[in-house]
Design an enzyme around this catalytic site. Sequence first.
Site, PDB file in Angstrom:
ATOM      1  N   ASN A 107       0.647  -0.871  -0.337  1.00  0.00           N
ATOM      2  CA  ASN A 107       0.164  -0.083  -0.077  1.00  0.00           C
ATOM      3  C   ASN A 107       1.148   1.081   0.102  1.00  0.00           C
ATOM      4  OD1 ASN A 107       0.684   0.122   2.576  1.00  0.00           O
ATOM      5  ND2 ASN A 107      -1.019   0.171   3.557  1.00  0.00           N
ATOM      6  N   ASP A 118       3.926 -16.152  15.274  1.00  0.00           N
ATOM      7  CA  ASP A 118       4.987 -15.844  16.290  1.00  0.00           C
ATOM      8  C   ASP A 118       4.271 -15.820  17.843  1.00  0.00           C
ATOM      9  OD1 ASP A 118       6.992 -14.988  17.704  1.00  0.00           O
ATOM     10  OD2 ASP A 118       7.514 -14.361  15.709  1.00  0.00           O
ATOM     11  N   HIS A 136      15.385 -12.165  12.464  1.00  0.00           N
ATOM     12  CA  HIS A 136      15.202 -10.698  12.541  1.00  0.00           C
ATOM     13  C   HIS A 136      16.334  -9.745  14.061  1.00  0.00           C
ATOM     14  CE1 HIS A 136      12.484 -12.907  15.697  1.00  0.00           C
ATOM     15  NE2 HIS A 136      12.666 -11.460  16.081  1.00  0.00           N
ATOM     16  N   ASP A 137      16.666 -11.151  14.536  1.00  0.00           N
ATOM     17  CA  ASP A 137      17.995 -10.931  15.580  1.00  0.00           C
ATOM     18  C   ASP A 137      18.803 -11.060  15.836  1.00  0.00           C
ATOM     19  OD1 ASP A 137      15.660 -10.032  17.060  1.00  0.00           O
ATOM     20  OD2 ASP A 137      15.652 -12.364  17.886  1.00  0.00           O
ATOM     21  N   ASP A 164       3.637  -5.354   4.153  1.00  0.00           N
ATOM     22  CA  ASP A 164       2.113  -5.877   4.712  1.00  0.00           C
ATOM     23  C   ASP A 164       1.816  -7.223   4.734  1.00  0.00           C
ATOM     24  OD1 ASP A 164       1.712  -5.095   2.542  1.00  0.00           O
ATOM     25  OD2 ASP A 164       1.025  -2.978   3.022  1.00  0.00           O
ATOM     26  N   GLU A 188      11.609 -20.848  21.499  1.00  0.00           N
ATOM     27  CA  GLU A 188      12.631 -19.482  20.866  1.00  0.00           C
ATOM     28  C   GLU A 188      13.663 -19.726  22.785  1.00  0.00           C
ATOM     29  OE1 GLU A 188      14.798 -15.349  19.905  1.00  0.00           O
ATOM     30  OE2 GLU A 188      12.819 -15.420  21.498  1.00  0.00           O
ATOM     31  N   ASP A 221       8.023 -17.430  21.186  1.00  0.00           N
ATOM     32  CA  ASP A 221       8.682 -16.018  21.804  1.00  0.00           C
ATOM     33  C   ASP A 221      10.069 -16.583  23.258  1.00  0.00           C
ATOM     34  OD1 ASP A 221      10.028 -13.243  20.709  1.00  0.00           O
ATOM     35  OD2 ASP A 221       9.313 -13.075  22.178  1.00  0.00           O
TER      36      ASP A 221
HETATM   37  O1  ISL Z   1      18.382  -9.955  20.215  1.00  0.00           O
HETATM   38  C1  ISL Z   1      18.830  -9.924  21.638  1.00  0.00           C
HETATM   39  C2  ISL Z   1      18.615  -9.258  22.431  1.00  0.00           C
HETATM   40  O2  ISL Z   1      20.211  -9.079  22.615  1.00  0.00           O
HETATM   41  C3  ISL Z   1      18.396 -11.757  21.769  1.00  0.00           C
HETATM   42  O3  ISL Z   1      18.759 -11.752  23.013  1.00  0.00           O
HETATM   43  C4  ISL Z   1      16.860 -11.373  21.507  1.00  0.00           C
HETATM   44  O4  ISL Z   1      16.753 -10.196  22.424  1.00  0.00           O
HETATM   45  C5  ISL Z   1      16.249 -12.459  22.391  1.00  0.00           C
HETATM   46  O5  ISL Z   1      16.673 -13.583  21.653  1.00  0.00           O
HETATM   47  C6  ISL Z   1      14.252 -12.833  22.750  1.00  0.00           C
HETATM   48  O6  ISL Z   1      14.086 -11.973  21.366  1.00  0.00           O
HETATM   49  C7  ISL Z   1      13.181 -12.288  20.721  1.00  0.00           C
HETATM   50  O7  ISL Z   1      12.260 -11.861  21.707  1.00  0.00           O
HETATM   51  C8  ISL Z   1      12.379 -10.260  22.149  1.00  0.00           C
HETATM   52  C9  ISL Z   1      12.623  -9.718  20.600  1.00  0.00           C
HETATM   53  O8  ISL Z   1      12.515  -8.176  20.717  1.00  0.00           O
HETATM   54  C10 ISL Z   1      12.883 -10.526  19.676  1.00  0.00           C
HETATM   55  O9  ISL Z   1      12.800  -9.923  18.557  1.00  0.00           O
HETATM   56  C11 ISL Z   1      12.119 -11.607  19.366  1.00  0.00           C
HETATM   57  O10 ISL Z   1      13.319 -12.523  19.102  1.00  0.00           O
HETATM   58  C12 ISL Z   1      11.331  -9.506  23.082  1.00  0.00           C
HETATM   59  O11 ISL Z   1      10.013 -10.103  22.444  1.00  0.00           O
END
Ligand code: ISL
Length: 569
Positions: free
Chosen positions: A25, A100, A338-339, A31, A265, A207
């Site tokens: 969009n 998630d 994504h981290d 999105d 996770e 998560d």
């Molecule tokens: O990238 C990190 C911080 O240094 C990781 O330790 C990360 O925070 C951890 O793996 C938990 O991640 C997940 O929960 C977080 C969120 O910010 C992350 O994107 C998610 O993958 C809180 O919900």
Amino acid sequence: MSSEEQWWRQAVVYQIYPRSFADANGDGVGDLRGIIGHLDYLEALGVDVVWLSPIYRSPMDDNGYDIADYDDVDPLFGTLADLDELIAGLHARGMKLIMDLVVNHTSDEHPWFVEARQLGSAKRDWYVWRPAREGAIAGQPGAEPTNWGSFFGGPAWSYDEASGEYYLHLFSRKQPDLNWENPQVREAVYAMMRRWVERGVDGFRMDVINLISKQYPLSDGPTGPGEQLSWSQTLWADGPRVQEWLTEMNQAVGLSAEQLFTVGETPGVTIANAREYTRPDAQRLNMVFQFEHMAFDQDGPDKFHLKPVPWPALKQNLAQWDAGLAGQGWNSLYWCNHDQPRVVSRFGDDSPEHRVASAKTLATVLHLHRGTPFIYQGEELGMPNATFIDVSDFRDLESINYFHTRVAAGDDPAQILVGLRGKSRDNARTPMPWSDAPMAGFTTGTPWLPVIGEFKTINAAAQEGDPESVLAHYRRLIELRHREEIVREGDLELLLPDDERLWVFTRTLGAQQWLVLANMTSHAVGVPLSALPSLEDAELVLGSHPGPPTDVQTLRPWESRVYRLAHRA
Ligand code: ISL
């Protein structure tokens, strides 16, 4: 359990970070309709499961990992009708969707927390509240109930003036931790999961699920105030009731009964704990994400202090995880999410000369392990890290908080930026480059985070018809896993474990044996053939470089080869 019931042992998962995948969009943020427009791409890649990072209603303090309504889609991403269409589109193509599940904490704007803020309210106990430390003045520095630091900087407790107590948040102050000891919280979570299953989702990525059970009574840890939490702490990770609650969740939601996909996770998890999470007879989770292999390029306790990756330690670690779960649980396999920074920049060589070969070889060694592989969007194109110059280029709260905390502590800003450029989570979050069109074809507007500078050459359209592309290589790896039982189930043996340049292992299933040979450097490396199983009459199944090897005894920079051996060693 039959192998059909354990369908996830044969699956390859693709992670979508919706904000950065495709924007339909033109508002600069990806999105759901953007994803729907690229289902053919996912089908051609060959993945079985798509994991969507959070798309729920959220104030976006942590890009959606702070949820204000578990049952609705944030308008930024679309509507529930769009989500239904996405699920139907994936199912029609034989793919599944996992959501998630972020239930260690909610947003502070979730109605549960808004109600819980009232002293004496029915939901007060849904979160973790404590008075100030004995003898301290509430609200003053150091008066926090325990000395825990939050993962995103500062104390893990925030003072709520209205009620005169502190609430716990292991992440940002806008992410209060739920109190899982309260059975009403657990029932509310399971009921919500059930609603998603009934809507058609096929499972969950959970998560930080190993943080839901804390060690009571809450007490000080060895970590000082404001310091990074250490995952090895049983004070908050892998706590005493987590296994009990995951069994309870599995039964209440019907996770195993309905063969849903589950991955937890679990930062800081050990092999012994991973067995407990994943052993099939216990019916908890299918697999967990371990983090040990993500720490080998870290110098000391600070995740932004970098050092070159020691290959022996990393490859031995993956072999230990394989052996530790063999026949007892199940592994997940990943380089990226994504981290994490982009793997080709982190462990490979993202120079124009070596980017393609190093991306392919990193993919080969990982995908030839036993376990369920996860591919993070753009990894299959060999996407490199972003080019961040100044602190104002970052969007991630972890990176921004870290910069300001370290500057306040007296560190050199230029050095802090070196660490952030290497490790910031924003490296993974730049928009997916679809083509060489303006904004890489991601959006017609202004992207929320700039596209990578190299998008003219590194994009999906350019790789689409190129058999030597990173994309083509990922397709071959996925196809190989689907076709060959030895890739999915064969035993793994690491050879030359102390070699700092070569990554060599065998996979064995019955009378069959494969050999994987990989050069993890930007230089040619000789192969000690006499120390390896014989390559006589071996068939080359897959190589990183086009055509047969120029010299069997030498691996070119970042070259990898997968052989089907004629004779079992
Ligand atoms: O990238 C990190 C911080 O240094 C990781 O330790 C990360 O925070 C951890 O793996 C938990 O991640 C997940 O929960 C977080 C969120 O910010 C992350 O994107 C998610 O993958 C809180 O919900």
